[in-house]
Design a protein around this motif. Structure first.
Motif, PDB file in Angstrom:
ATOM      1  N   LEU A   1       8.837  -1.768  -4.954  1.00  0.00           N
ATOM      2  CA  LEU A   1       7.283  -1.771  -4.600  1.00  0.00           C
ATOM      3  C   LEU A   1       7.176  -0.801  -3.437  1.00  0.00           C
ATOM      4  N   GLY A   2       5.604  -0.707  -3.384  1.00  0.00           N
ATOM      5  CA  GLY A   2       5.166   0.271  -2.235  1.00  0.00           C
ATOM      6  C   GLY A   2       4.885   1.457  -2.409  1.00  0.00           C
ATOM      7  N   HIS A   3       5.509   2.114  -3.552  1.00  0.00           N
ATOM      8  CA  HIS A   3       5.494   3.716  -3.639  1.00  0.00           C
ATOM      9  C   HIS A   3       4.332   4.115  -4.912  1.00  0.00           C
ATOM     10  N   THR A   4       3.553   3.280  -5.448  1.00  0.00           N
ATOM     11  CA  THR A   4       2.505   3.746  -6.308  1.00  0.00           C
ATOM     12  C   THR A   4       1.330   2.883  -6.126  1.00  0.00           C
ATOM     13  N   GLY A   5       0.236   3.407  -6.584  1.00  0.00           N
ATOM     14  CA  GLY A   5      -1.025   2.817  -6.346  1.00  0.00           C
ATOM     15  C   GLY A   5      -1.990   3.794  -5.453  1.00  0.00           C
ATOM     16  N   ASN A   6      -3.158   3.404  -5.165  1.00  0.00           N
ATOM     17  CA  ASN A   6      -3.988   4.318  -4.013  1.00  0.00           C
ATOM     18  C   ASN A   6      -4.902   3.458  -3.324  1.00  0.00           C
TER      19      ASN A   6
ATOM     20  N   TYR B   1       0.957  -1.060   0.163  1.00  0.00           N
ATOM     21  CA  TYR B   1       0.005   0.044  -0.006  1.00  0.00           C
ATOM     22  C   TYR B   1       0.934   1.220   0.053  1.00  0.00           C
ATOM     23  N   ASN B   2       0.678   2.192  -1.108  1.00  0.00           N
ATOM     24  CA  ASN B   2       1.190   3.357  -0.994  1.00  0.00           C
ATOM     25  C   ASN B   2       0.428   4.177   0.037  1.00  0.00           C
ATOM     26  N   TRP B   3       1.068   4.496   1.312  1.00  0.00           N
ATOM     27  CA  TRP B   3       0.375   5.034   2.070  1.00  0.00           C
ATOM     28  C   TRP B   3       0.138   6.509   2.103  1.00  0.00           C
ATOM     29  N   THR B   4       0.745   7.163   1.431  1.00  0.00           N
ATOM     30  CA  THR B   4       0.561   8.821   1.156  1.00  0.00           C
ATOM     31  C   THR B   4      -0.394   8.863   0.242  1.00  0.00           C
ATOM     32  N   SER B   5      -0.891   8.029  -0.506  1.00  0.00           N
ATOM     33  CA  SER B   5      -1.843   8.277  -1.745  1.00  0.00           C
ATOM     34  C   SER B   5      -3.042   9.089  -1.347  1.00  0.00           C
ATOM     35  N   PRO B   6      -3.844   8.925  -0.212  1.00  0.00           N
ATOM     36  CA  PRO B   6      -4.917   9.735   0.063  1.00  0.00           C
ATOM     37  C   PRO B   6      -4.527  11.313   0.029  1.00  0.00           C
ATOM     38  N   TRP B   7      -3.361  11.814  -0.022  1.00  0.00           N
ATOM     39  CA  TRP B   7      -3.055  13.266   0.197  1.00  0.00           C
ATOM     40  C   TRP B   7      -2.429  13.654  -0.992  1.00  0.00           C
ATOM     41  N   THR B   8      -1.622  12.726  -1.770  1.00  0.00           N
ATOM     42  CA  THR B   8      -0.727  13.241  -3.111  1.00  0.00           C
ATOM     43  C   THR B   8      -0.776  12.040  -4.122  1.00  0.00           C
ATOM     44  N   ASP B   9      -0.540  12.520  -5.161  1.00  0.00           N
ATOM     45  CA  ASP B   9      -0.435  11.726  -6.368  1.00  0.00           C
ATOM     46  C   ASP B   9       1.092  11.316  -6.726  1.00  0.00           C
TER      47      ASP B   9
END
Length: 230
Positions: A109-114, A81-89
């Motif tokens: 891994l882990g730096h893409t997706g939402n 899970y890309n955990w910063t995805s709720p706040w930035t693209d």
């Protein structure tokens, strides 16, 4: 004619191969290194996950010993899970890689997706027998790994699976574990300051104590995660 037909059927059956697959869940890693076991998404995922909580410094590797029953080329996927995805693209900071049998796979891994999703880590040729599976943290910024899936079937595409498909995979491949029962004089639920003090006080009075906490560190609001001082 009948004997020839039976021979043809036997040959055809011998050519049919069943794909090997293996699911390694985060909590089964025998050595977690600097990774911590986090449980905050168990209600959504049905499982805890490993997190590289290094405060910006890459943590030590998490390692599991796995048994490869059949030699072959394995396609490797990690659920992350890309955990910063709720706040930035932008790309997230929680980057890690996977190594199998001493070979570091190519994908980061882990730096893409939402959302929690399966990402392709790479493919590797493995011999039958015991081999090592390693999670290698790259940043120390809370990279997350829920599980690693190996399959010899190139047509299987976990990257398209959602929550339902992942739950079905767990149900099919998860080994049932028997949890031993224990008896205690005093059980404390919650590892904050009050819970820690209650557990220690009861233990000093001679009680057999169980302290139950749903976070990877003790301290509650005063822990290294939240850092609200008393």
């Amino acid at each position: 004619m009948k004997r020839l037909l039976l021979t043809c059927i036997a040959v055809a059956c011998s050519l049919v191969t069943v794909a090997e697959e293996l699911l390694i869940e985060a909590e089964s890693f025998s050595r977690r290194g600097g990774w911590v076991l986090d449980q905050q998404f168990m209600d959504q995922m049905g499982s805890p996950y490993l997190m590289a909580h290094g405060m910006g410094t890459p943590v030590a590797d998490a390692t599991a010993e796995i048994n490869i029953s059949q030699a072959g080329t394995y396609y490797v996927y990690a659920r992350t899970y890309n955990w910063t995805s709720p706040w930035t693209d932008a790309e997230g900071p929680g980057k890690f890689r996977v190594a199998l049998g001493g070979k570091l796979l190519k994908a980061t891994l882990g730096h893409t997706g939402n959302s929690w999703q399966w990402q392709f880590a790479g493919k590797v040729a493995l011999k039958a027998g015991i081999t090592s599976l390693v999670l290698k943290d790259l940043t120390g910024f809370d990279g997350r790994c829920d599980a690693v899936y190996l399959t010899t079937d190139a047509d299987t595409q976990p990257v398209t699976w959602g929550r339902a498909e992942t739950a079905a995979l767990r149900a099919r491949l998860r080994q049932q574990r028997v949890v031993p029962a224990h008896q205690y004089d005093f059980v404390v639920v919650g590892g904050g300051i009050a819970g820690m003090c209650a557990a220690v006080s009861a233990a000093r009075l001679g009680c057999k104590v169980a302290l139950v906490n749903d976070r990877p560190v003790l301290g509650g609001n005063n822990s290294s995660e939240v850092r609200v001082h008393l």
